[in-house]
Motif scaffolding. Structure first.
Motif, PDB file in Angstrom:
ATOM      1  N   THR A   1      -3.902  15.790  -4.779  1.00 29.69           N
ATOM      2  CA  THR A   1      -3.936  15.119  -3.485  1.00 29.69           C
ATOM      3  C   THR A   1      -2.878  14.031  -3.495  1.00 29.69           C
ATOM      4  OG1 THR A   1      -5.495  13.395  -4.144  1.00 29.69           O
ATOM      5  CG2 THR A   1      -6.439  15.482  -3.409  1.00 29.69           C
ATOM      6  N   GLU A   2      -2.629  13.424  -2.326  1.00 25.82           N
ATOM      7  CA  GLU A   2      -1.621  12.365  -2.250  1.00 25.82           C
ATOM      8  C   GLU A   2      -2.028  11.117  -3.016  1.00 25.82           C
ATOM      9  OE1 GLU A   2       1.086  12.177   1.470  1.00 25.82           O
ATOM     10  OE2 GLU A   2      -0.931  12.570   2.187  1.00 25.82           O
ATOM     11  N   THR A   3      -3.312  10.999  -3.345  1.00 23.58           N
ATOM     12  CA  THR A   3      -3.737   9.860  -4.149  1.00 23.58           C
ATOM     13  C   THR A   3      -3.778  10.205  -5.627  1.00 23.58           C
ATOM     14  OG1 THR A   3      -6.035  10.463  -3.711  1.00 23.58           O
ATOM     15  CG2 THR A   3      -5.082   8.724  -2.364  1.00 23.58           C
ATOM     16  N   GLY A   4      -3.235  11.372  -5.998  1.00 18.81           N
ATOM     17  CA  GLY A   4      -3.077  11.694  -7.402  1.00 18.81           C
ATOM     18  C   GLY A   4      -4.222  12.447  -8.031  1.00 18.81           C
ATOM     19  N   LYS A   5      -5.261  12.776  -7.259  1.00 17.18           N
ATOM     20  CA  LYS A   5      -6.389  13.491  -7.835  1.00 17.18           C
ATOM     21  C   LYS A   5      -6.042  14.964  -8.005  1.00 17.18           C
ATOM     22  CE  LYS A   5     -10.046  10.485  -6.074  1.00 17.18           C
ATOM     23  NZ  LYS A   5     -11.273  10.393  -5.254  1.00 17.18           N
ATOM     24  N   LEU A   6      -6.339  15.492  -9.176  1.00 15.54           N
ATOM     25  CA  LEU A   6      -6.127  16.917  -9.429  1.00 15.54           C
ATOM     26  C   LEU A   6      -7.133  17.744  -8.654  1.00 15.54           C
ATOM     27  CD1 LEU A   6      -5.534  16.829 -13.279  1.00 15.54           C
ATOM     28  CD2 LEU A   6      -3.957  17.805 -11.618  1.00 15.54           C
ATOM     29  N   VAL A   7      -6.648  18.786  -8.016  1.00 16.22           N
ATOM     30  CA  VAL A   7      -7.531  19.716  -7.308  1.00 16.22           C
ATOM     31  C   VAL A   7      -7.784  20.885  -8.261  1.00 16.22           C
ATOM     32  CG1 VAL A   7      -7.920  20.991  -5.165  1.00 16.22           C
ATOM     33  CG2 VAL A   7      -6.426  18.985  -5.167  1.00 16.22           C
ATOM     34  N   LYS A   8      -8.717  20.681  -9.174  1.00 20.14           N
ATOM     35  CA  LYS A   8      -8.915  21.664 -10.234  1.00 20.14           C
ATOM     36  C   LYS A   8      -9.497  22.971  -9.716  1.00 20.14           C
ATOM     37  CE  LYS A   8      -8.963  18.545 -14.145  1.00 20.14           C
ATOM     38  NZ  LYS A   8      -9.628  18.109 -15.388  1.00 20.14           N
ATOM     39  N   GLY A   9     -10.227  22.883  -8.612  1.00 17.77           N
ATOM     40  CA  GLY A   9     -10.737  24.117  -8.018  1.00 17.77           C
ATOM     41  C   GLY A   9      -9.615  25.058  -7.624  1.00 17.77           C
ATOM     42  N   GLU A  10      -8.506  24.488  -7.144  1.00 14.25           N
ATOM     43  CA  GLU A  10      -7.349  25.303  -6.763  1.00 14.25           C
ATOM     44  C   GLU A  10      -6.735  25.949  -7.994  1.00 14.25           C
ATOM     45  OE1 GLU A  10      -4.533  27.271  -4.654  1.00 14.25           O
ATOM     46  OE2 GLU A  10      -6.297  26.188  -3.861  1.00 14.25           O
ATOM     47  N   LEU A  11      -6.656  25.224  -9.105  1.00 11.14           N
ATOM     48  CA  LEU A  11      -6.134  25.797 -10.348  1.00 11.14           C
ATOM     49  C   LEU A  11      -6.976  26.989 -10.793  1.00 11.14           C
ATOM     50  CD1 LEU A  11      -5.028  23.035 -12.893  1.00 11.14           C
ATOM     51  CD2 LEU A  11      -3.633  24.840 -11.889  1.00 11.14           C
TER      52      LEU A  11
ATOM     53  N   THR B   1       0.847  -1.181   0.000  1.00  8.26           N
ATOM     54  CA  THR B   1       0.000   0.000   0.000  1.00  8.26           C
ATOM     55  C   THR B   1       0.892   1.243   0.000  1.00  8.26           C
ATOM     56  OG1 THR B   1      -1.783   1.195   1.138  1.00  8.26           O
ATOM     57  CG2 THR B   1      -0.286  -0.107   2.533  1.00  8.26           C
ATOM     58  N   PRO B   2       1.036   1.906  -1.151  1.00  7.47           N
ATOM     59  CA  PRO B   2       1.918   3.074  -1.237  1.00  7.47           C
ATOM     60  C   PRO B   2       1.199   4.399  -0.994  1.00  7.47           C
ATOM     61  CG  PRO B   2       1.281   2.392  -3.431  1.00  7.47           C
ATOM     62  CD  PRO B   2       0.564   1.472  -2.478  1.00  7.47           C
ATOM     63  N   ALA B   3      -0.117   4.368  -0.858  1.00  6.81           N
ATOM     64  CA  ALA B   3      -0.914   5.591  -0.769  1.00  6.81           C
ATOM     65  C   ALA B   3      -1.149   5.993   0.685  1.00  6.81           C
ATOM     66  CB  ALA B   3      -2.247   5.388  -1.484  1.00  6.81           C
ATOM     67  N   PRO B   4      -1.604   7.206   0.932  1.00  5.83           N
ATOM     68  CA  PRO B   4      -1.885   7.650   2.298  1.00  5.83           C
ATOM     69  C   PRO B   4      -2.981   6.811   2.940  1.00  5.83           C
ATOM     70  CG  PRO B   4      -1.886   9.506   0.775  1.00  5.83           C
ATOM     71  CD  PRO B   4      -1.852   8.274  -0.057  1.00  5.83           C
ATOM     72  N   ILE B   5      -2.761   6.393   4.161  1.00  9.02           N
ATOM     73  CA  ILE B   5      -3.655   5.452   4.823  1.00  9.02           C
ATOM     74  C   ILE B   5      -4.964   6.104   5.259  1.00  9.02           C
ATOM     75  CG2 ILE B   5      -2.832   5.780   7.192  1.00  9.02           C
ATOM     76  CD1 ILE B   5      -3.538   2.393   5.424  1.00  9.02           C
ATOM     77  N   TYR B   6      -5.045   7.426   5.222  1.00 11.05           N
ATOM     78  CA  TYR B   6      -6.299   8.070   5.625  1.00 11.05           C
ATOM     79  C   TYR B   6      -7.364   7.967   4.544  1.00 11.05           C
ATOM     80  CZ  TYR B   6      -4.335  11.984   2.932  1.00 11.05           C
ATOM     81  OH  TYR B   6      -3.772  12.758   1.949  1.00 11.05           O
ATOM     82  N   HIS B   7      -6.997   7.543   3.342  1.00  9.97           N
ATOM     83  CA  HIS B   7      -7.980   7.390   2.277  1.00  9.97           C
ATOM     84  C   HIS B   7      -8.705   6.052   2.399  1.00  9.97           C
ATOM     85  CE1 HIS B   7      -7.776  10.859  -0.376  1.00  9.97           C
ATOM     86  NE2 HIS B   7      -6.487  10.926  -0.116  1.00  9.97           N
ATOM     87  N   ALA B   8      -9.898   6.005   1.797  1.00 13.05           N
ATOM     88  CA  ALA B   8     -10.775   4.854   1.975  1.00 13.05           C
ATOM     89  C   ALA B   8     -10.154   3.561   1.469  1.00 13.05           C
ATOM     90  CB  ALA B   8     -12.111   5.106   1.270  1.00 13.05           C
ATOM     91  N   ALA B   9      -9.647   3.553   0.226  1.00  9.30           N
ATOM     92  CA  ALA B   9      -9.139   2.302  -0.331  1.00  9.30           C
ATOM     93  C   ALA B   9      -7.949   1.765   0.454  1.00  9.30           C
ATOM     94  CB  ALA B   9      -8.793   2.477  -1.806  1.00  9.30           C
ATOM     95  N   PRO B  10      -6.906   2.561   0.725  1.00  9.89           N
ATOM     96  CA  PRO B  10      -5.779   2.003   1.493  1.00  9.89           C
ATOM     97  C   PRO B  10      -6.195   1.475   2.868  1.00  9.89           C
ATOM     98  CG  PRO B  10      -5.145   4.063   0.454  1.00  9.89           C
ATOM     99  CD  PRO B  10      -6.616   3.933   0.262  1.00  9.89           C
ATOM    100  N   LEU B  11      -7.009   2.228   3.589  1.00  8.12           N
ATOM    101  CA  LEU B  11      -7.387   1.815   4.941  1.00  8.12           C
ATOM    102  C   LEU B  11      -8.228   0.543   4.908  1.00  8.12           C
ATOM    103  CD1 LEU B  11      -7.317   2.519   7.973  1.00  8.12           C
ATOM    104  CD2 LEU B  11      -9.433   3.801   7.625  1.00  8.12           C
ATOM    105  N   ARG B  12      -9.253   0.528   4.058  1.00 12.32           N
ATOM    106  CA  ARG B  12     -10.169  -0.606   4.049  1.00 12.32           C
ATOM    107  C   ARG B  12      -9.517  -1.851   3.436  1.00 12.32           C
ATOM    108  NH1 ARG B  12     -15.598   0.150   1.531  1.00 12.32           N
ATOM    109  NH2 ARG B  12     -16.021  -1.748   2.731  1.00 12.32           N
TER     110      ARG B  12
END
Length: 510
Positions: free
Chosen positions: A495-505, A205-216
């Motif tokens: 985000t740490e899971t690679g999702k673009l935060v387009k609102g910030e752009l 599991t290389p992703a942040p553990i606070y996200h749903a998929a890594p944790l579950r």
């Protein structure tokens, strides 16, 4: 067997989880003992079924002790994005109604700042060091009973959406009406049947553990008695090294991670030992066809893709062989029934693009403290049909193809343009390290398709490269989908899971 205690009884010294590159590890006997002790600490503090434990931590093996303590206590566990600032963390702790807050000493500054905002759950524990305002996690466990309570109702995660378009909202599923020792999480059975997870699994599991998929997924691997290999954070070389060193059998990635590994020099890729890897799972965002095919060419037909979300309202899946006959699909449903609907909720014929709804026999989730958002996610006529804002279509065989998020759609000259398609074209352009496409205000067209490109190291930018990128897109998809402007940037907000935060752009450049 669906919990660590069952495996601890049979294989007490088996490694339940280890932290790649550090030598840190926890056995099943240790995981069972510590989760029992923490469950007793929580119970002694007054927490009961349906209460919330909030957790603020970097990727750390203690996370699994907290997770399983909540699972065996009928509690919700709310793992919080550790990159958030104190005000954001405080909002989640308060909004969730957390009765306990457990933090890593590595997040001491944020944890102390949260208390300074006035948010102060009754039970506050810190591990791996001292944090002002928090009691010692280790001391609390040492003083607690190591005998599991007779009544152990099953808990569940209550995680917060990534908040790329505003305040994150907690996704609160119904608690399973069973005991901890019984099957309570459908993911446990699903990953065994669909992904071949079992007691011999070694899961990276290389992703942040606070996200749903890594944790579950880590929890489900533990339920089967497998071993979790956790990375502190993803890096392409480190992930490949972890696969080889720990003989990883299953791993989960997001498309951005694939792109980073494909960008490594050929000699590094050739030297990587991936011979133990049987299944490479990917999800979280649509994977560009060229990227996925390149990974299959490298790793073989071991990629398995699924489409799901924190909300847990449904799941689709496709293996490599099927995907190669239907490039771009995210699979057919293995949980729920799919419907494609227009803006009024009318179901559309096969092949037409619209909002993706998943039908279940129950209302699968609610957004905590936000009934309006909960209702907005439901179909106008069927509350058990829910949508997450994704746009796509079904083919004649029932396979789903995602187009983009509705909120990302660009309307230029009255034409709907989905930027994901343009981003997919550019994902493996030799000059592009990362790319995001958004619509910026345009007095003539309404919105102007604009590409923000982070160039690869050593690439010279300028008008010539910008025009090359535009021409590259036009050579592969319809010209109106090509950017009218290319802007070069040093980095893109993800985000740490690679999702673009387009609102910030859009905030930066609109």
């Amino acid at each position: 067997m669906t919990h660590p205690g069952a495996h601890a009884a049979q294989h007490p010294d088996k490694i339940a989880a280890l932290l790649a590159g550090t030598g840190e590890r926890v056995t099943y006997a240790e995981l069972e003992d510590r989760s029992v002790r923490l469950a007793n600490v929580l119970r002694e503090a007054g927490l009961r079924r349906g209460d919330v434990v909030a957790l603020l931590s970097e990727n750390n093996l203690r996370v699994f002790e907290v997770y399983w303590a909540a699972m065996r206590s009928g509690l919700y566990i709310t793992a919080i994005n550790h990159n958030l600032v104190a005000e954001e963390v405080g909002y989640i702790v308060e909004d969730s109604g957390a009765s306990a807050l457990i933090v890593s000493a590595g997040k001491a500054d944020v944890a102390k700042a949260v208390l300074a905002t006035g948010v102060s759950p009754g039970l506050r524990l810190s591990y791996d060091g001292v944090v002002d305002g928090f009691s010692s996690y280790e001391a609390a466990l040492a003083a607690a009973s190591d005998v599991a309570p007779d009544d152990q109702p099953h808990g569940a995660p209550m995680l917060y959406s990534s908040g790329t378009t505003g305040r994150p909202k907690g996704v609160r599923p119904p608690l399973p009406p069973v005991q901890f020792t019984e099957m309570g999480d459908p993911l446990v059975g699903l990953i065994s049947k669909a992904f071949g997870v079992g007691p011999e699994t070694v899961y990276l599991t290389p992703a942040p553990i606070y996200h749903a998929a890594p944790l579950r997924w880590c929890g489900a691997v533990h339920a089967h008695g497998g071993t979790v290999v956790m990375m502190r954070r993803f890096d392409a070389v480190g992930a490949l090294e972890a696969i080889g060193t720990h003989r990883v059998t299953h791993a989960q990635f997001v498309p951005t991670m694939f792109v980073r590994m494909l960008q490594l020099p050929q000699e590094q890729r050739d030297a990587a030992d991936i011979s133990s890897l049987r299944v490479a799972v990917h999800a979280a965002a649509p994977c560009p066809v060229e990227v996925k095919q390149a990974m299959i060419d490298w790793w073989g037909p071991i990629l398995v893709e699924y489409y799901g979300a924190t909300e847990g309202n449904g799941l689709t899946m496709t293996d490599s062989a099927t995907w190669q006959t239907k490039p771009g699909t995210v699979g057919r449903p293995i949980l729920g029934v799919l419907h494609i609907c227009d803006d009024d909720g009318t179901e559309l014929p096969v092949g037409e693009t619209g909002a993706v709804y998943v039908e279940r026999d129950i209302v699968p989730f609610e957004y905590h403290n936000d009934p309006e958002k909960t209702r907005a996610a439901q179909h106008p006529e069927h509350e058990t049909w829910t949508t997450l804002g994704d746009i796509g279509h079904l083919d004649e065989d029932g396979f789903l193809y995602l187009t983009d998020r509705k909120s990302f759609m660009i309307i230029s000259g009255g034409v709907n343009i989905y930027p994901q398609e343009t981003e997919n074209v550019l994902a493996l352009h030799p000059a592009v390290h990362d790319v995001a496409v958004i619509g910026l205000p345009d007095p003539e067209m309404g919105e102007r398709v604009t590409a923000f490109v982070q160039p690869r190291a050593g690439v010279a930018t300028g008008p010539e490269l910008g025009q090359e990128i535009i021409d590259f897109v036009k050579s592969r998809i319809a010209g109106y989908k090509a950017p009218r402007e290319v802007r070069f940037v040093d980095d893109l907000p993800r985000t740490e899971t690679g999702k673009l935060v387009k609102g910030e752009l859009k905030k930066r450049y609109a």
